[in-house]
Design a protein around this motif. Structure first.
Motif, PDB file in Angstrom:
ATOM      1  N   CYS A 129       1.436  -8.617  10.659  1.00 48.84           N
ATOM      2  CA  CYS A 129       2.062  -7.346  10.445  1.00 48.84           C
ATOM      3  C   CYS A 129       1.914  -7.435   8.917  1.00 48.84           C
ATOM      4  CB  CYS A 129       3.693  -7.638  10.513  1.00 48.84           C
ATOM      5  SG  CYS A 129       4.275  -7.317  12.342  1.00 48.84           S
ATOM      6  N   ASP A 189       3.177  -3.211   4.266  1.00 49.08           N
ATOM      7  CA  ASP A 189       2.993  -1.686   4.808  1.00 49.08           C
ATOM      8  C   ASP A 189       3.758  -0.730   3.647  1.00 49.08           C
ATOM      9  OD1 ASP A 189       5.499  -2.243   5.428  1.00 49.08           O
ATOM     10  OD2 ASP A 189       5.494  -1.262   7.408  1.00 49.08           O
ATOM     11  N   THR A 229      -1.207  -4.868  12.384  1.00 53.22           N
ATOM     12  CA  THR A 229      -0.186  -3.564  12.393  1.00 53.22           C
ATOM     13  C   THR A 229      -0.166  -3.417  10.946  1.00 53.22           C
ATOM     14  OG1 THR A 229       0.799  -4.608  14.498  1.00 53.22           O
ATOM     15  CG2 THR A 229       1.895  -2.842  12.930  1.00 53.22           C
ATOM     16  N   GLY A 230       0.262  -2.194  10.371  1.00 49.88           N
ATOM     17  CA  GLY A 230       0.684  -1.886   9.205  1.00 49.88           C
ATOM     18  C   GLY A 230      -0.103  -0.712   8.553  1.00 49.88           C
ATOM     19  N   ARG A 231       0.357   0.464   8.716  1.00 38.53           N
ATOM     20  CA  ARG A 231      -0.372   1.597   7.936  1.00 38.53           C
ATOM     21  C   ARG A 231      -1.944   2.002   8.526  1.00 38.53           C
ATOM     22  NH1 ARG A 231       1.324   3.717   2.381  1.00 38.53           N
ATOM     23  NH2 ARG A 231       3.354   4.109   2.992  1.00 38.53           N
ATOM     24  N   TYR A 232      -2.276   1.463   9.699  1.00 41.18           N
ATOM     25  CA  TYR A 232      -3.559   1.760  10.337  1.00 41.18           C
ATOM     26  C   TYR A 232      -3.299   3.350  10.718  1.00 41.18           C
ATOM     27  CZ  TYR A 232      -5.256  -2.745   9.880  1.00 41.18           C
ATOM     28  OH  TYR A 232      -5.809  -3.956   9.408  1.00 41.18           O
ATOM     29  N   GLY A 271      -2.084  -2.404  16.427  1.00 41.14           N
ATOM     30  CA  GLY A 271      -0.710  -1.888  16.738  1.00 41.14           C
ATOM     31  C   GLY A 271      -0.139  -0.749  15.784  1.00 41.14           C
ATOM     32  N   PHE A 272       0.429   0.045  16.441  1.00 35.33           N
ATOM     33  CA  PHE A 272       1.058   1.257  15.800  1.00 35.33           C
ATOM     34  C   PHE A 272       2.484   1.354  15.908  1.00 35.33           C
ATOM     35  CE2 PHE A 272      -3.216   2.702  16.680  1.00 35.33           C
ATOM     36  CZ  PHE A 272      -3.742   3.014  15.445  1.00 35.33           C
ATOM     37  N   GLY A 273       3.425   1.643  14.843  1.00 35.01           N
ATOM     38  CA  GLY A 273       4.635   1.588  14.599  1.00 35.01           C
ATOM     39  C   GLY A 273       5.105   2.934  14.461  1.00 35.01           C
ATOM     40  N   ARG A 274       5.148   3.272  13.088  1.00 25.55           N
ATOM     41  CA  ARG A 274       5.525   4.890  12.685  1.00 25.55           C
ATOM     42  C   ARG A 274       5.036   5.984  13.451  1.00 25.55           C
ATOM     43  NH1 ARG A 274       5.735   2.753   6.756  1.00 25.55           N
ATOM     44  NH2 ARG A 274       4.430   1.774   7.694  1.00 25.55           N
ATOM     45  N   LEU A 296      15.752   6.644  11.053  1.00 27.88           N
ATOM     46  CA  LEU A 296      15.045   5.554  11.435  1.00 27.88           C
ATOM     47  C   LEU A 296      15.707   4.086  11.649  1.00 27.88           C
ATOM     48  CD1 LEU A 296      11.325   5.839  10.134  1.00 27.88           C
ATOM     49  CD2 LEU A 296      12.358   6.804  12.304  1.00 27.88           C
ATOM     50  N   PHE A 297      16.742   4.178  10.751  1.00 24.43           N
ATOM     51  CA  PHE A 297      17.485   3.013  10.471  1.00 24.43           C
ATOM     52  C   PHE A 297      18.961   3.100  11.284  1.00 24.43           C
ATOM     53  CE2 PHE A 297      14.501   3.221   7.421  1.00 24.43           C
ATOM     54  CZ  PHE A 297      13.947   1.709   7.298  1.00 24.43           C
TER      55      PHE A 297
HETATM   56  C1  LIG Z   1      12.318   1.880  10.755  1.00 17.91           C
HETATM   57  C2  LIG Z   1      11.366   0.612  10.465  1.00 17.91           C
HETATM   58  C3  LIG Z   1      12.075  -0.559  10.061  1.00 17.91           C
HETATM   59  C4  LIG Z   1      11.384  -1.457   9.854  1.00 17.91           C
HETATM   60  N1  LIG Z   1      11.829  -2.779   9.533  1.00 17.91           N
HETATM   61  C5  LIG Z   1      11.045  -3.726   9.209  1.00 17.91           C
HETATM   62  C6  LIG Z   1      11.776  -5.005   8.703  1.00 17.91           C
HETATM   63  O1  LIG Z   1      12.822  -5.152   8.519  1.00 17.91           O
HETATM   64  N2  LIG Z   1      10.613  -6.210   8.476  1.00 17.91           N
HETATM   65  C7  LIG Z   1       9.521  -6.009   8.559  1.00 17.91           C
HETATM   66  O2  LIG Z   1       8.938  -7.167   8.403  1.00 17.91           O
HETATM   67  N3  LIG Z   1       8.969  -5.119   9.032  1.00 17.91           N
HETATM   68  C8  LIG Z   1       9.907  -4.175   9.383  1.00 17.91           C
HETATM   69  N4  LIG Z   1       9.142  -2.662   9.832  1.00 17.91           N
HETATM   70  C9  LIG Z   1       7.849  -2.667   9.976  1.00 17.91           C
HETATM   71  C10 LIG Z   1       7.260  -2.917  11.381  1.00 17.91           C
HETATM   72  O3  LIG Z   1       7.775  -4.269  11.907  1.00 17.91           O
HETATM   73  C11 LIG Z   1       5.862  -2.760  11.591  1.00 17.91           C
HETATM   74  O4  LIG Z   1       5.053  -3.671  10.873  1.00 17.91           O
HETATM   75  C12 LIG Z   1       5.130  -1.518  10.804  1.00 17.91           C
HETATM   76  O5  LIG Z   1       6.045  -0.351  11.332  1.00 17.91           O
HETATM   77  C13 LIG Z   1       3.906  -1.210  11.701  1.00 17.91           C
HETATM   78  O6  LIG Z   1       3.045  -0.466  10.808  1.00 17.91           O
HETATM   79  P1  LIG Z   1       2.995   1.288  11.024  1.00 17.91           P
HETATM   80  O7  LIG Z   1       4.316   1.738  11.201  1.00 17.91           O
HETATM   81  O8  LIG Z   1       2.417   1.812   9.973  1.00 17.91           O
HETATM   82  O9  LIG Z   1       1.996   1.404  12.194  1.00 17.91           O
HETATM   83  C14 LIG Z   1       9.975  -1.536  10.043  1.00 17.91           C
HETATM   84  C15 LIG Z   1       9.146  -0.382  10.284  1.00 17.91           C
HETATM   85  C16 LIG Z   1      10.193   0.630  10.666  1.00 17.91           C
HETATM   86  C17 LIG Z   1       9.340   2.062  11.262  1.00 17.91           C
END
Ligand SMILES: Cc1cc2nc3c(=O)[nH]c(=O)nc-3n(C[C@H](O)[C@H](O)[C@H](O)COP(=O)(O)O)c2cc1C
Length: 125
Positions: free
Chosen positions: A28, A31, A57-60, A78-81, A108-109
């Motif tokens: 991860c 980001d 993962t992270g801002r891709y 991986g994609f999150g947001r 989101l929280f």
């Molecule tokens: C609402 C939210 C909360 C998150 N909380 C944490 C966290 O507490 N600790 C952490 O290491 N990453 C946290 N992340 C990051 C995610 O684990 C992940 O690495 C990231 O969302 C992936 O990147 P992307 O969203 O740009 O695709 C969080 C992401 C989001 C969207």
């Protein structure tokens, strides 16, 4: 993490984990807005030292994900947001459909209901 020795630490850990033949490492990456850039030399060294699947993962974006996979530095991204406002993210990427954006990041929280987290619609042409 903000730590001067973080890359050396990760490299050491990856070499040790490799001895156990674990399936994958998922990094991860930082980001936040002014996050440090992951050096290419680290990515290349990680690829050399770890034999199995590497996931990042992270801002891709679709473009940066394809780029890093084509360079064979990682196997999966991986994609999150992006997934939150785009439940059909794969189809959107595949068809070059526009991506929706998160309307209110406060939702989101944790909230009292699905609003802003799992109520975004799929794309309609
Ligand atoms: C609402 C939210 C909360 C998150 N909380 C944490 C966290 O507490 N600790 C952490 O290491 N990453 C946290 N992340 C990051 C995610 O684990 C992940 O690495 C990231 O969302 C992936 O990147 P992307 O969203 O740009 O695709 C969080 C992401 C989001 C969207």
């Amino acid at each position: 993490m903000e730590d001067e020795e973080i890359l050396d630490t990760f490299m050491l850990v990856s070499k040790e984990l490799n001895k156990f033949d674990i399936s994958y490492i998922h990094l991860c990456e930082a980001d936040w807005d002014d996050a440090p850039i992951v050096p290419l030399s680290f990515r290349e060294e990680l690829r050399e030292s770890f034999s199995n699947t590497i996931i990042v993962t992270g801002r891709y974006t679709k473009e940066t994900a394809n780029e890093i996979i084509k360079k064979d530095l990682v196997d999966l991204v991986g994609f999150g947001r992006y997934y939150i406002p785009n439940p059909d993210l794969v189809q959107r990427f595949k068809n070059n459909w526009p991506l929706a954006e998160i309307k209110d990041s406060h939702t989101l929280f944790g909230g009292r209901n699905e609003v802003g987290f799992s109520d975004y619609p799929s794309y309609i042409e």
